[in-house]
Design a protein around this motif. Structure first.
Motif, PDB file in Angstrom:
ATOM      1  N   ARG A   1       3.465 -14.329  -6.402  1.00 17.87           N
ATOM      2  CA  ARG A   1       4.879 -14.033  -6.123  1.00 17.87           C
ATOM      3  C   ARG A   1       5.185 -12.543  -6.310  1.00 17.87           C
ATOM      4  NH1 ARG A   1       5.554 -18.354  -9.929  1.00 17.87           N
ATOM      5  NH2 ARG A   1       5.939 -20.364  -8.921  1.00 17.87           N
ATOM      6  N   VAL A   2       4.755 -12.004  -7.449  1.00 17.66           N
ATOM      7  CA  VAL A   2       5.081 -10.614  -7.785  1.00 17.66           C
ATOM      8  C   VAL A   2       4.468  -9.653  -6.765  1.00 17.66           C
ATOM      9  CG1 VAL A   2       4.779  -8.788  -9.501  1.00 17.66           C
ATOM     10  CG2 VAL A   2       5.389 -11.112 -10.242  1.00 17.66           C
ATOM     11  N   THR A   3       3.222  -9.896  -6.397  1.00 17.88           N
ATOM     12  CA  THR A   3       2.560  -9.005  -5.438  1.00 17.88           C
ATOM     13  C   THR A   3       3.256  -9.045  -4.078  1.00 17.88           C
ATOM     14  OG1 THR A   3       0.439  -9.273  -6.568  1.00 17.88           O
ATOM     15  CG2 THR A   3       0.378  -8.461  -4.301  1.00 17.88           C
ATOM     16  N   GLN A   4       3.642 -10.228  -3.624  1.00 18.51           N
ATOM     17  CA  GLN A   4       4.355 -10.303  -2.345  1.00 18.51           C
ATOM     18  C   GLN A   4       5.662  -9.510  -2.389  1.00 18.51           C
ATOM     19  OE1 GLN A   4       4.892 -14.306  -0.861  1.00 18.51           O
ATOM     20  NE2 GLN A   4       2.838 -14.321   0.026  1.00 18.51           N
ATOM     21  N   ALA A   5       6.371  -9.603  -3.510  1.00 20.71           N
ATOM     22  CA  ALA A   5       7.665  -8.920  -3.615  1.00 20.71           C
ATOM     23  C   ALA A   5       7.519  -7.407  -3.641  1.00 20.71           C
ATOM     24  CB  ALA A   5       8.405  -9.403  -4.865  1.00 20.71           C
ATOM     25  N   PHE A   6       6.476  -6.910  -4.293  1.00 17.28           N
ATOM     26  CA  PHE A   6       6.315  -5.460  -4.456  1.00 17.28           C
ATOM     27  C   PHE A   6       5.341  -4.845  -3.451  1.00 17.28           C
ATOM     28  CE2 PHE A   6       8.133  -6.664  -8.510  1.00 17.28           C
ATOM     29  CZ  PHE A   6       8.980  -5.612  -8.799  1.00 17.28           C
ATOM     30  N   ALA A   7       4.695  -5.671  -2.630  1.00 19.98           N
ATOM     31  CA  ALA A   7       3.710  -5.159  -1.673  1.00 19.98           C
ATOM     32  C   ALA A   7       4.261  -4.078  -0.742  1.00 19.98           C
ATOM     33  CB  ALA A   7       3.114  -6.311  -0.860  1.00 19.98           C
ATOM     34  N   PRO A   8       5.483  -4.216  -0.207  1.00 18.34           N
ATOM     35  CA  PRO A   8       5.976  -3.154   0.687  1.00 18.34           C
ATOM     36  C   PRO A   8       6.015  -1.777   0.017  1.00 18.34           C
ATOM     37  CG  PRO A   8       7.301  -5.124   0.944  1.00 18.34           C
ATOM     38  CD  PRO A   8       6.404  -5.366  -0.229  1.00 18.34           C
ATOM     39  N   LEU A   9       6.416  -1.729  -1.258  1.00 12.78           N
ATOM     40  CA  LEU A   9       6.448  -0.450  -1.973  1.00 12.78           C
ATOM     41  C   LEU A   9       5.038   0.099  -2.188  1.00 12.78           C
ATOM     42  CD1 LEU A   9       9.179  -1.176  -4.686  1.00 12.78           C
ATOM     43  CD2 LEU A   9       9.329   0.500  -2.828  1.00 12.78           C
ATOM     44  N   ILE A  10       4.096  -0.775  -2.530  1.00 13.59           N
ATOM     45  CA  ILE A  10       2.709  -0.349  -2.736  1.00 13.59           C
ATOM     46  C   ILE A  10       2.101   0.135  -1.421  1.00 13.59           C
ATOM     47  CG2 ILE A  10       0.414  -1.074  -3.471  1.00 13.59           C
ATOM     48  CD1 ILE A  10       2.304  -1.011  -5.781  1.00 13.59           C
ATOM     49  N   MET A  11       2.374  -0.559  -0.349  1.00  8.19           N
ATOM     50  CA  MET A  11       1.828  -0.170   0.952  1.00  8.19           C
ATOM     51  C   MET A  11       2.392   1.177   1.396  1.00  8.19           C
ATOM     52  SD  MET A  11       2.081  -3.998   2.571  1.00  8.19           S
ATOM     53  CE  MET A  11       1.679  -3.604   4.264  1.00  8.19           C
ATOM     54  N   GLU A  12       3.653   1.404   1.102  1.00  8.59           N
ATOM     55  CA  GLU A  12       4.277   2.675   1.468  1.00  8.59           C
ATOM     56  C   GLU A  12       3.609   3.854   0.770  1.00  8.59           C
ATOM     57  OE1 GLU A  12       8.707   4.785   1.196  1.00  8.59           O
ATOM     58  OE2 GLU A  12       8.509   2.606   0.969  1.00  8.59           O
ATOM     59  N   SER A  13       3.186   3.633  -0.467  1.00 10.11           N
ATOM     60  CA  SER A  13       2.559   4.708  -1.249  1.00 10.11           C
ATOM     61  C   SER A  13       1.042   4.714  -1.128  1.00 10.11           C
ATOM     62  CB  SER A  13       2.941   4.576  -2.720  1.00 10.11           C
ATOM     63  OG  SER A  13       2.425   3.369  -3.264  1.00 10.11           O
ATOM     64  N   LYS A  14       0.483   3.758  -0.376  1.00 10.55           N
ATOM     65  CA  LYS A  14      -0.979   3.609  -0.273  1.00 10.55           C
ATOM     66  C   LYS A  14      -1.585   3.529  -1.681  1.00 10.55           C
ATOM     67  CE  LYS A  14      -1.166   6.136   4.122  1.00 10.55           C
ATOM     68  NZ  LYS A  14      -1.175   4.942   4.956  1.00 10.55           N
ATOM     69  N   GLY A  15      -1.038   2.625  -2.443  1.00 10.14           N
ATOM     70  CA  GLY A  15      -1.374   2.550  -3.853  1.00 10.14           C
ATOM     71  C   GLY A  15      -2.420   1.511  -4.204  1.00 10.14           C
ATOM     72  N   ARG A  16      -2.272   0.946  -5.418  1.00 14.34           N
ATOM     73  CA  ARG A  16      -3.307   0.075  -5.959  1.00 14.34           C
ATOM     74  C   ARG A  16      -2.686  -1.153  -6.634  1.00 14.34           C
ATOM     75  NH1 ARG A  16      -7.260   4.996  -8.233  1.00 14.34           N
ATOM     76  NH2 ARG A  16      -7.425   5.933  -6.147  1.00 14.34           N
ATOM     77  N   ILE A  17      -3.357  -2.281  -6.466  1.00 13.23           N
ATOM     78  CA  ILE A  17      -2.909  -3.538  -7.054  1.00 13.23           C
ATOM     79  C   ILE A  17      -4.032  -4.078  -7.936  1.00 13.23           C
ATOM     80  CG2 ILE A  17      -2.234  -5.933  -6.581  1.00 13.23           C
ATOM     81  CD1 ILE A  17      -1.213  -4.910  -3.825  1.00 13.23           C
TER      82      ILE A  17
END
Length: 323
Positions: free
Chosen positions: A140-156
């Motif tokens: 759940r948490v990853t789906q909710a925050f994925a757009p922000l992570i993708m925008e920054s080309k970040g890490r999960i």
């Protein structure tokens, strides 16, 4: 003349104020932000402390509002209250983080619980609770925050466990949840690569945390594994061991793995972190034994020479990667 000087001073002050505001905005944008769930104690707290002390801004996810004060007192930390089982609270947290204007470079799904008990006696609702927090929570948490992570080309990253490789007796529910995280990491890593987002799992051994105390309290309060069990002797032994969980080694090693994961130009996919060589030994041996069990008497069984060749090829890939 006095009016002219006053105007000049006001212009200078306005420019200075604008410059300071611009600098603060630039500094905020430059400081990478990371969300850590389960940040109030144990591994999550150590991650929050170490990351915030090493140039990152940390959004510290906590379950209870009364846990926020201590975290807000830390430099470069803002506490965010939400339950990883409740989608509305997660969505509200994502909106809050987005509104802060820092973006989000990293996510560490660390919140977790432990449920113990025999597989043939464990009530299904206890297994559901185990999976709801440890598997559906990160999902759940990853789906909710994925757009922000993708925008920054970040890490999960997700905190797994060596229990994701091992499956000790009476820890089946917990091990099931951590085995699931292994699959979750592998699948999502392939899916997110096209967006330049890397996905990782941190696999700790036994460290000093509150997870054992919480597990014992739930077991006793709900009495789902009691004296009538076919495994009562083992139950008594487990309860005694759970009392010692918080007295284990400081989980700073696990926090350092998280720091490397977020700082390195070439982070590893997996970070196994154990406090003793014995824990590493038993985990790696079990992984090897699984490979041999898979290979035994199968239609395309590999012989010893072929297995060693496979091992050498995989070792070459590992040694060839940057540290």
């Amino acid at each position: 003349m006095k009016h002219f000087k006053l105007i000049v001073v006001m212009v200078i002050m306005s420019f200075a104020g604008f410059s300071q505001a611009a600098k603060e905005q630039t500094d905020t944008a430059a400081q990478k932000a990371i969300l850590v769930t389960g940040a109030s104690s144990g591994i999550g707290l150590r991650m929050t402390q170490l990351l915030s002390q090493n140039g990152f801004y940390v959004y510290a996810g906590v379950l209870h509002k009364d846990e926020m004060g201590a975290l807000n007192a830390l430099d470069n930390v803002t506490a965010v209250q939400f339950d990883v089982r409740k989608q509305d609270e997660i969505d509200a947290a994502a909106k809050f983080v987005q509104a802060q204007g820092r973006g989000l470079y990293g996510l560490i799904n660390n919140a977790g619980v432990s449920i113990f008990g025999p597989m043939i006696e464990l009530p299904v609702e206890q297994l559901e609770y185990q999976m709801d927090v440890n598997v559906y929570g990160p999902f759940r948490v990853t789906q909710a925050f994925a757009p922000l992570i993708m925008e920054s080309k970040g890490r999960i990253a997700t905190t797994g466990s060596i229990a994701g490789i091992l499956s000790p007796a009476f820890m089946g529910a917990y091990s099931m949840s951590k085995h699931a995280i292994e699959a979750y990491t592998d699948a999502m890593a392939q899916e997110m690569a096209r967006y330049d987002v890397s996905v990782h799992v941190i696999e700790p051994g036994n460290y000093g945390t509150n997870i054992g105390n919480a597990a014992k309290q739930r077991l006793l309060a709900q009495n789902y594994w009691n004296e009538k069990s076919r495994y009562n002797k083992e139950r008594q032994g487990l309860l005694a061991r759970l009392d010692q969980t918080e007295k284990g080694p400081d989980p700073i090693d696990v926090a350092e793995a998280a720091l490397h994961l977020m700082q390195s130009d070439s982070p590893k996919s997996r970070y196994m972190v154990t406090a003793t060589p014995a824990q590493a030994d038993i985990t790696l041996r079990r992984q090897i034994s699984k490979m041999l069990e898979l290979n035994a008497e199968q239609v395309h069984q590999f012989n010893r020479e072929q297995l060693i060749k496979l091992l050498d090829e995989e070792l070459a890939k590992t040694s060839g990667s940057k540290k």
